[in-house]
Write an enzyme that holds these catalytic residues in place. Structure first.
Site, short mmCIF file in Angstrom:
data_model
loop_
_atom_site.label_atom_id
_atom_site.label_comp_id
_atom_site.label_asym_id
_atom_site.label_seq_id
_atom_site.Cartn_x
_atom_site.Cartn_y
_atom_site.Cartn_z
N TYR A 94 -16.69 -23.31 -19.03
CA TYR A 94 -17.95 -22.60 -18.90
C TYR A 94 -18.30 -22.32 -17.44
CZ TYR A 94 -18.71 -24.33 -23.70
OH TYR A 94 -18.60 -24.64 -25.03
N LEU A 116 -26.24 -20.44 -34.56
CA LEU A 116 -27.04 -19.29 -34.97
C LEU A 116 -26.16 -18.06 -35.14
CD1 LEU A 116 -30.08 -19.84 -32.56
CD2 LEU A 116 -29.62 -20.86 -34.81
N ILE A 165 -25.84 -27.50 -31.41
CA ILE A 165 -26.05 -27.33 -29.96
C ILE A 165 -26.26 -25.85 -29.64
CG2 ILE A 165 -24.92 -29.44 -29.16
CD1 ILE A 165 -22.38 -27.67 -28.73
N LYS A 189 -27.17 -22.48 -27.90
CA LYS A 189 -27.39 -22.04 -26.53
C LYS A 189 -28.75 -21.36 -26.45
CE LYS A 189 -26.42 -18.38 -23.35
NZ LYS A 189 -25.96 -16.99 -23.26
N ASN A 210 -36.12 -23.50 -30.80
CA ASN A 210 -35.07 -24.31 -31.41
C ASN A 210 -35.51 -25.76 -31.56
OD1 ASN A 210 -33.40 -22.06 -31.44
ND2 ASN A 210 -32.34 -22.61 -29.55
#
Length: 260
Positions: free
Chosen positions: A38, A177, A215, A217, A227
């Site tokens: 990342y 999601l 998890i 983002k 969230n």
């Protein structure tokens, strides 16, 4: 491992990433997920340091990239990850994919050594299919704690979840999601309207009902808080059954080196 964490994939703007991590921790999150690939471990580390939360209260996970999975490279690059994160240890270190330089014997021997040295608390795998999980369990002294995979209402991964449960491996959902696609699923919209919630909250609540850690983002404070509020949403049996019955399948992450 807290069942809701902050994912940081594609959050590579240094200031935005640092602020997202700090905002999440100060809102109540205690699980932060990153990876060598990342390219934001430094920003994640700064966000943790800037938040008014003790390091020992944060469940911090990172992943070793597929080019760095040879025995010596695992040891060297994990040290570099710790330096970038500004920490002495991570709570969970994943094999990012069982691909390229991955060798179950050499790779996982290095992971075991990192546990023995106190630099890693738990060993995880990511994007592993059942046969890879079984092989990894046989190769390690430390237990395989978690398997992180794409998982959401459009990719429920039921067989994989069942296999992980049988082998006492936690499941962590990335892209929970569906990269935003959950907002375009009528069944989720109906349930969201019923509970005066968002489709994101419904998806995260459904994952929690399945015993899966998510998890998602998020970079903006609004999305981070939205969230987080999913923890207050309780789906009923009818809601869960409606989501389980969604017939559409949509895998969002499918690189050419994937094991499936």
């Amino acid at each position: 491992m807290p069942m809701l964490g902050l994912g940081t994939w594609q959050n590579d703007d240094p200031e935005e990433c640092e602020n997202a991590v700090k905002t999440a921790l100060e809102a109540g999150y205690r699980h932060i997920d990153t990876a060598q690939a990342y390219r934001n471990e430094e920003s994640v580390g700064r966000g943790i340091a800037a938040a008014d939360v003790p390091r020992e209260d944060v469940f911090l996970a990172t992943k070793v990239w597929i080019d760095n999975l040879a025995y010596d490279d695992v040891l060297a690059t994990t040290e570099e990850s710790l330096d970038r994160l500004g920490v002495d240890y991570v709570d969970l270190l994943y094999v990012h994919w069982p691909s390229r330089e991955y060798d179950s014997e050499g790779t996982l021997r290095a992971f075991d050594e990192l546990v023995d040295e106190g630099k890693v608390e738990r060993i995880g795998v990511s994007n592993f299919e059942p046969e890879h999980i079984d092989e990894a369990i046989e190769r390690t002294d430390a237990p395989i704690f978690a398997n992180q995979v794409e998982l959401h209402p459009l990719l429920p991964q039921e067989e994989l979840r069942e296999h992980c449960a049988e082998r006492d491996v936690e499941v962590v959902a990335y892209s929970p999601l569906a990269r935003g696609e959950v907002f375009n699923v009528p069944e989720l919209t109906e349930i969201a309207e019923k509970h005066d919630a968002s489709e994101a909250q419904v998806s995260l609540a459904w994952l929690r009902e399945k015993g899966v850690t998510a998890i998602p983002k998020a970079t903006s404070e609004a999305h981070i808080l939205d969230n987080w509020e999913s923890l207050g949403l309780a789906l009923d049996d009818e809601d869960v059954a409606k989501i389980d019955a969604i017939e559409r399948t949509d895998r969002r992450i499918d690189p050419d080196f994937a094991p499936w």
